[in-house]
Design a protein around this motif. Structure first.
Motif, PDB file in Angstrom:
ATOM      1  N   TRP A  57       0.829  -1.213   0.000  1.00 18.47           N
ATOM      2  CA  TRP A  57       0.000   0.000   0.000  1.00 18.47           C
ATOM      3  C   TRP A  57       0.856   1.252   0.000  1.00 18.47           C
ATOM      4  O   TRP A  57       0.512   2.269  -0.614  1.00 18.47           O
ATOM      5  CB  TRP A  57      -0.954   0.011   1.210  1.00 18.47           C
ATOM      6  N   GLU A  58       2.000   1.177   0.704  1.00 19.50           N
ATOM      7  CA  GLU A  58       2.890   2.330   0.806  1.00 19.50           C
ATOM      8  C   GLU A  58       3.361   2.765  -0.588  1.00 19.50           C
ATOM      9  O   GLU A  58       3.457   3.960  -0.872  1.00 19.50           O
ATOM     10  CB  GLU A  58       4.104   1.977   1.677  1.00 19.50           C
ATOM     11  N   ASP A  59       3.622   1.799  -1.468  1.00 21.58           N
ATOM     12  CA  ASP A  59       4.090   2.144  -2.813  1.00 21.58           C
ATOM     13  C   ASP A  59       2.967   2.749  -3.660  1.00 21.58           C
ATOM     14  O   ASP A  59       3.213   3.290  -4.731  1.00 21.58           O
ATOM     15  CB  ASP A  59       4.665   0.908  -3.525  1.00 21.58           C
ATOM     16  N   GLN A  60       1.718   2.642  -3.171  1.00 23.35           N
ATOM     17  CA  GLN A  60       0.597   3.254  -3.883  1.00 23.35           C
ATOM     18  C   GLN A  60       0.166   4.549  -3.200  1.00 23.35           C
ATOM     19  O   GLN A  60      -0.924   5.059  -3.444  1.00 23.35           O
ATOM     20  CB  GLN A  60      -0.582   2.289  -3.936  1.00 23.35           C
ATOM     21  N   GLY A  61       0.988   5.057  -2.255  1.00 24.46           N
ATOM     22  CA  GLY A  61       0.715   6.374  -1.690  1.00 24.46           C
ATOM     23  C   GLY A  61       0.388   6.414  -0.203  1.00 24.46           C
ATOM     24  O   GLY A  61       0.322   7.493   0.365  1.00 24.46           O
ATOM     25  N   TYR A  62       0.165   5.249   0.434  1.00 22.72           N
ATOM     26  CA  TYR A  62      -0.072   5.302   1.878  1.00 22.72           C
ATOM     27  C   TYR A  62       1.223   5.707   2.569  1.00 22.72           C
ATOM     28  O   TYR A  62       2.318   5.353   2.132  1.00 22.72           O
ATOM     29  CB  TYR A  62      -0.519   3.935   2.417  1.00 22.72           C
ATOM     30  N   ASN A  63       1.041   6.430   3.681  1.00 21.71           N
ATOM     31  CA  ASN A  63       2.187   6.906   4.449  1.00 21.71           C
ATOM     32  C   ASN A  63       3.050   5.736   4.924  1.00 21.71           C
ATOM     33  O   ASN A  63       2.529   4.789   5.518  1.00 21.71           O
ATOM     34  CB  ASN A  63       1.613   7.695   5.637  1.00 21.71           C
ATOM     35  N   TRP A  64       4.359   5.774   4.664  1.00 21.89           N
ATOM     36  CA  TRP A  64       5.202   4.632   5.027  1.00 21.89           C
ATOM     37  C   TRP A  64       5.281   4.462   6.538  1.00 21.89           C
ATOM     38  O   TRP A  64       5.290   3.338   7.045  1.00 21.89           O
ATOM     39  CB  TRP A  64       6.625   4.772   4.441  1.00 21.89           C
ATOM     40  N   PHE A  65       5.318   5.599   7.273  1.00 14.70           N
ATOM     41  CA  PHE A  65       5.476   5.497   8.731  1.00 14.70           C
ATOM     42  C   PHE A  65       4.229   4.880   9.366  1.00 14.70           C
ATOM     43  O   PHE A  65       4.339   3.993  10.192  1.00 14.70           O
ATOM     44  CB  PHE A  65       5.802   6.870   9.322  1.00 14.70           C
ATOM     45  N   GLY A  66       3.064   5.376   8.968  1.00 11.38           N
ATOM     46  CA  GLY A  66       1.787   4.749   9.328  1.00 11.38           C
ATOM     47  C   GLY A  66       1.545   4.473  10.802  1.00 11.38           C
ATOM     48  O   GLY A  66       0.989   3.428  11.144  1.00 11.38           O
ATOM     49  N   GLY A  67       1.926   5.406  11.694  1.00 18.97           N
ATOM     50  CA  GLY A  67       1.663   5.173  13.119  1.00 18.97           C
ATOM     51  C   GLY A  67       2.531   6.056  13.987  1.00 18.97           C
ATOM     52  O   GLY A  67       2.897   7.149  13.568  1.00 18.97           O
ATOM     53  N   SER A  68       2.835   5.567  15.179  1.00 20.06           N
ATOM     54  CA  SER A  68       3.603   6.408  16.098  1.00 20.06           C
ATOM     55  C   SER A  68       5.031   5.898  16.237  1.00 20.06           C
ATOM     56  O   SER A  68       5.334   4.805  15.813  1.00 20.06           O
ATOM     57  CB  SER A  68       2.952   6.445  17.469  1.00 20.06           C
TER      58      SER A  68
END
Ligand SMILES: Nc1nc2c(c(=O)[nH]1)N[C@H]1C(S)=C(S)[C@@H](COP(=O)(O)O)O[C@H]1N2
Ligand SMILES: [Mo]
Length: 256
Positions: free
Chosen positions: A245-256
């Motif tokens: 999903w990250e390669d399709q634009g979701y934030n790579w960090f995705g959390g804290s």
């Protein structure tokens, strides 16, 4: 009479931009990549195309985000834990495909593969992993699509496993390849977080196929898409591995 209006693509684009403005820069960074019109509709429960009450949609969305941020960014950087009575039943299944395509992994010849910056790259059978000391957690899984659910997972603290295989803890990333072509990656600090778990069970039973048999990485400080199911290969690396999903634009960090 109810007024019906279908949003044009450019309306939808501006609605998403407006929604982003409601968020603080930090929060914006967290969720920007995950914001889509469909996502806003799901997480607010508003059918934007039917009732374009944009103010209402945006304020509900902002409240949802506050709640999500509350879960993800607690003071001590530990995700909250819950009681058995709070477990969500039935627990939702989610993947980039439907239930008919859940991978059926054969546990008998399964071997977890280890690659990259580690001392010991030998493969691990399931019985070997089941024999390690196990812990459990009841935590909330938060999906960027706007739902969350509380579940119980058991397994080996990932920090312990990384120590055992002699992973280079100074490496930047740990990446995961899965039986269904899914892949994702996390930073080393998250890999070593005390609540990050190489999960082998769900609800006190061997992880069922839909929830990631034979193992998933459970990271309660990260959004759902950073929690890979059906793990086959773990790699320690300094090369940025990205994610499905990250390669399709979701934030790579995705959390804290
Ligand atoms: N292998 C694999 N892992 C995956 C996914 C997937 O499609 N394949 N989807 C991710 C997403 S977006 C979510 S929300 C969770 C869903 O986990 P669950 O089925 O246990 O609820 O798995 C994550 N890990
Ligand atoms: Mo998700």
């Amino acid at each position: 009479m109810k007024k019906t209006r279908i949003l044009s693509d450019s309306d939808a684009h501006y609605l998403v931009k407006d929604a982003e403005k409601l968020l603080s820069p930090d929060r914006r960074r967290l969720l920007r990549q995950g914001l889509t019109l469909g996502g806003i509709m799901m997480l607010t429960g508003c059918d934007i195309s039917d009732n374009a009450d944009v103010e209402n949609v945006l304020s509900r969305m902002s409240r949802f985000n506050d709640r999500v941020q509350g879960f993800l960014f607690s003071d001590r950087n530990l995700a909250p834990e819950y009681t058995a009575a709070e477990i969500t039943r039935p627990f939702p299944f989610n993947a980039f495909y439907g239930p008919a395509d859940i991978p059926q992994v054969d546990g008998r010849d399964y071997r977890l593969e280890i690659r990259g910056l580690v001392r010991d790259t030998r493969r691990w059978s399931l019985p070997e992993l089941y024999r390690m000391q196990q812990v459990s957690q009841i935590t909330r899984h938060i999906c960027v699509e706007g739902w969350s659910a509380i579940g119980k997972w058991g397994g080996v603290p990932f920090r312990h496993f990384l120590t055992l295989i002699g992973a280079d803890m100074r490496a930047k990333y740990v990446s995961f390849r899965c039986a269904d072509e899914y892949y994702t990656s996390i930073d080393m600090a998250t890999a070593l977080h005390p609540q990050t778990l190489l999960a082998l069970t769900w609800d006190n039973q061997i992880l069922p196929p839909e929830y990631g048999y034979p193992m998933k990485l459970r990271i309660p400080t990260k959004l759902g898409y950073k929690n890979p199911k059906h793990i086959q290969v773990i790699e320690i690396t300094n090369r940025f591995p990205g994610g499905y999903w990250e390669d399709q634009g979701y934030n790579w960090f995705g959390g804290s």
